[in-house]
Scaffold this active site. Structure first.
Site, short mmCIF file in Angstrom:
data_model
loop_
_atom_site.label_atom_id
_atom_site.label_comp_id
_atom_site.label_asym_id
_atom_site.label_seq_id
_atom_site.Cartn_x
_atom_site.Cartn_y
_atom_site.Cartn_z
N HIS A 1 2.79 4.27 -3.54
CA HIS A 1 3.80 3.53 -2.77
C HIS A 1 5.19 3.57 -3.40
CE1 HIS A 1 0.88 2.07 0.02
NE2 HIS A 1 0.24 1.33 -0.88
N ASP B 1 -6.37 7.10 0.43
CA ASP B 1 -6.25 5.65 0.28
C ASP B 1 -6.17 5.01 1.67
OD1 ASP B 1 -5.26 3.64 -2.15
OD2 ASP B 1 -4.51 3.02 -0.19
N HIS C 1 -4.18 2.77 2.57
CA HIS C 1 -2.77 2.54 2.88
C HIS C 1 -1.99 3.85 2.84
CE1 HIS C 1 -4.25 -1.25 0.99
NE2 HIS C 1 -3.64 -1.79 2.03
N ASP D 1 -10.08 2.11 -1.38
CA ASP D 1 -10.04 0.84 -0.65
C ASP D 1 -10.33 0.99 0.84
OD1 ASP D 1 -7.68 2.25 -0.55
OD2 ASP D 1 -6.39 0.57 -1.06
#
Length: 307
Positions: free
Chosen positions: A126, A163, A165, A244
């Site tokens: 990120h 991931d 996200h 995740d």
């Protein structure tokens, strides 16, 4: 050739609080599961070294690095955003996390190991060129990819991000860079609420709806990722390995399981054998249900190491 396992004890000193999901216990959960599975002993263990300022500057701006240095506290905490907190130990841990990926690249390129996994934190995908967010400070996988391009003079590398996200930071850094193809799956809508509209022709995004199963994930890999990667012919494959999206992880709502992570690892290894001399570097991103994280990383490493 063996698989390198690169980590450092000081990555566990970065601690954003007792209830924060990105906790030091994540690395302990991985180590415990590797020992229980018997795979720990077959890996080629290395300590990470800190990334240098020069290495970080390949993907981050001077002003951003200066801002982090200036805000780094001596004995308290500094809140970058609601979920991203600087502690006295954060920047050393973050430099070690980025430096682990650099060491992995060097070991793989030297032929000492076939591939590598970096069990490090804080995560990185990120972190944008000039912004920390989403638990991330330096973009570890981007630092490693830039090192492979600049120092080892590779012409094409792929970054694969599964991931849950979207890896907005990696996209921000490499958008429009023809030397890098970024392929990702992620739940949408979900933090950071981006990625569904790719910003460059080298960005291959596969947003998945809440509740999507492993079968839906595999379809995206087979129908979208792999055809584009075959055309691109990467000379090294980097993996932003976030776990995740596991069905037991309450961070989001995808339904992947350990066999899905093993399967996608096999697909990427086969691609690497065809185009990249087998060269693969993987680094930990998300994964917050500790038992699922340990099992998923073990499944990933069993494929990488051929155990």
């Amino acid at each position: 050739m063996p698989t390198a396992f690169i980590t450092h004890d000081d990555c566990q000193l970065h601690d954003m609080g007792e209830i924060h999901p990105e906790c030091p216990g994540r690395l302990g959960a991985i180590q415990d599961q590797l020992l229980a599975s018997g795979i720990h002993g077959v890996l080629y263990h290395h300590d990470a070294s800190e990334a240098t300022r020069e290495q970080l500057l390949r993907v981050h701006t001077p002003g951003y690095l200066a801002m982090l240095d200036a805000q780094s506290p001596r004995n308290s905490t500094v809140q970058i955003d609601r979920d991203t907190i600087l502690t006295p130990h954060t920047l050393r841990a973050a430099r070690l996390a980025a430096g682990a990926v650099i060491k992995a690249v060097d070991l793989v390129m030297a032929g000492v190991v076939q591939n590598a996994f970096c069990a490090v934190r804080p995560p990185g995908h990120h972190a944008e060129r000039s912004k920390a967010m989403g638990f991330c400070f330096y973009n570890n996988v981007a630092v490693g990819a830039a090192h492979a391009l600049e120092i080892h003079e590779l012409e094409r590398v792929a970054v694969i991000d599964f991931d849950v996200h979207h890896g907005n930071g990696t996209e921000d850094i490499f958008q429009h860079d023809p030397r890098v193809m970024l392929c990702s799956t992620f739940q949408h809508p979900l933090f950071p609420y981006s990625g569904h509209e790719p910003t460059g022709r080298n960005i291959i995004s596969c947003p998945l709806p809440p509740g999507a199963s492993g079968a839906r994930f595999r379809e995206a890999v087979m129908d979208v990722w792999l055809p584009n990667l075959e055309i691109f012919r990467p000379e090294m494959i980097f993996i932003s390995a976030g776990f995740d999206a596991h069905r037991d992880d309450d961070m989001a709502d995808l339904r992947l399981t350990e066999p899905d992570y093993a399967w996608v690892t096999r697909q990427l290894l086969q691609l690497a054998e065809t185009h990249a001399g087998g060269r693969v570097v993987s680094t930990l991103e998300g994964g917050y249900e500790l038992h699922a994280l340990g099992r998923s990383v073990t499944a990933h490493l069993k494929e990488l190491s051929g155990v």
